[in-house]
Design an enzyme around this catalytic site. Structure first.
Site, mmCIF file in Angstrom:
data_model
loop_
_atom_site.group_PDB
_atom_site.id
_atom_site.type_symbol
_atom_site.label_atom_id
_atom_site.label_comp_id
_atom_site.label_asym_id
_atom_site.label_seq_id
_atom_site.Cartn_x
_atom_site.Cartn_y
_atom_site.Cartn_z
ATOM 1 N N LYS A 82 -7.518 -12.625 -10.074
ATOM 2 C CA LYS A 82 -8.732 -12.710 -9.255
ATOM 3 C C LYS A 82 -9.729 -11.636 -9.641
ATOM 4 C CE LYS A 82 -8.747 -12.652 -4.682
ATOM 5 N NZ LYS A 82 -8.287 -12.617 -3.282
ATOM 6 N N LYS A 113 -12.588 -5.341 -8.026
ATOM 7 C CA LYS A 113 -13.247 -4.097 -8.420
ATOM 8 C C LYS A 113 -12.323 -3.202 -9.234
ATOM 9 C CE LYS A 113 -12.218 -1.554 -4.147
ATOM 10 N NZ LYS A 113 -11.583 -2.389 -3.133
ATOM 11 N N LYS A 140 0.826 -1.210 0.000
ATOM 12 C CA LYS A 140 0.000 0.000 0.000
ATOM 13 C C LYS A 140 0.854 1.252 0.000
ATOM 14 C CE LYS A 140 -4.451 -1.542 1.706
ATOM 15 N NZ LYS A 140 -5.539 -1.366 2.685
#
Ligand code: TRP
Length: 333
Positions: A197, A200, A115
């Site tokens: 996978k 979104k 991140k």
């Protein structure tokens, strides 16, 4: 009997719209867990602000997520459903646990590294101490199990380390939980990138739970397959990953076996197969979408659910927090 049930807890970040991968891989299986476990599910809104959020969107998604979980079968009478920020003990215990979490171990967290690479302009302290908050979320409820995806296993590990460290100093304050990796649950891949996978961040290959039927059908019709014309609908994940993914999805929503599906579509091409999968998904999601919409129109009911949830959660969490405050030497108020 109720007291003999083991406890299970998990948090879900209201940071994006829920999709078919979330449903088939996890949520669908959660409804039945309440037969076996005393279940706590919370919307981890405190965690989401470690990356910037649009406030109105966060609020809307938090409420929508609660409604969707209920629509997916999580019965509020049998599960404790609440919002993390409604139970102040999470933030309070997180502070204490930060003082029992080492800089070095936080530096090794792969999610922090990922991140901070992704949000290089906002590497804030919350992103760094996120695992201490997650440990607080968990340890407050003394759960036996924490169901998480593979990406969160390292965070459950550090939670166990923190609990053991604290217990080592003060005695058995925390139960040390186990990660719970459910046996069932499909791994759903992106419709247009079947080696990744469903997520979104790849919206064209992602089917959102509340999406309109025509959009869902369109995405399935455009799903990536292959140019196999002789025997197209055949389960071969190695060589035909797109088709294998569609077959897995079809199997998960219809309950049919893979050999049954091969027989059903024998002699037929993708022109028949892809819309059939799309239709089956639409029919599976229809009641979830309709029930979510109905619940969202009944704000008073949703409020009653999350308020009752927060009240129940606060009672349990408060007991653990008091014990911790006493152990570390805080003067009783
Ligand atoms: N970190 C988890 C995720 O991103 C969400 C989460 C927060 C969580 N607190 C938790 C999961 C406690 C399990 C237990 O998916």
């Amino acid at each position: 009997m109720e007291n003999e049930k083991k406890t299970l807890l998990s948090g879900i970040q209201p940071s994006g719209e829920l999709h078919l991968g979330n449903y088939l891989g996890a949520i669908k299986n959660w409804a039945q867990l309440s037969d076996q476990f005393d279940c706590y599910w919370f919307m981890a809104d405190l965690h989401t602000i470690t990356v910037r959020q649009v406030p109105a969107d966060l609020r809307r998604r938090t409420l929508t997520q609660i409604a969707t979980y209920i629509a997916c079968g999580l019965d509020p009478e049998r599960n404790t459903i609440f919002v993390q920020s409604h139970v102040p003990a999470h933030a309070q215990l997180a502070w204490v646990l930060q003082c029992y979490t080492m800089f070095g171990e936080l530096s090794r967290m792969t999610q922090f590294k990922d991140k901070s690479a992704k949000h290089a302009d906002n590497i804030n302290a919350g992103l760094f101490t996120y695992p201490s908050l997650m440990a607080a979320d968990i340890l407050l409820y003394q759960p036996d199990f924490v169901p998480v995806g593979a990406d969160q296993k390292q965070h459950v590990e550090i939670c166990r380390d923190i609990a053991n460290r604290f217990n080592g100093v003060y005695g058995e304050v925390f139960k040390v939980p186990e990660p719970y990796i459910p046996k069932t649950g499909a791994r759903v891949m992106s419709l247009n990138q079947p080696d990744t996978k469903m997520s979104k961040s790849l919206p064209e290959g992602c089917v959102f739970l509340l999406e309109k039927p025509e959009d869902i059908l369109r995405k399935f019709k455009r799903a990536v397959t292959d140019s196999d014309r002789d025997n197209p609908v055949r389960y071969d994940p190695e060589n035909k990953p797109g088709v294998a993914n569609l077959m897995q999805i079809y199997a998960a929503v219809t309950g049919k076996s893979l050999p049954d599906i091969e027989r059903e579509f024998a002699g037929q091409g993708y022109g028949a197969f892809k819309p059939a999968v799309g239709e089956a998904v639409v029919e599976t999601l229809r009641p979830i979408r309709e029930e979510t919409e109905r619940l969202l129109a009944d704000k008073a009911y949703l409020e009653s659910v999350y308020r009752a949830g927060a009240e129940r959660a606060s009672r349990v969490a408060g007991r653990t927090l008091s014990k911790v405050y006493k152990k570390v030497g805080f003067l009783a108020p």
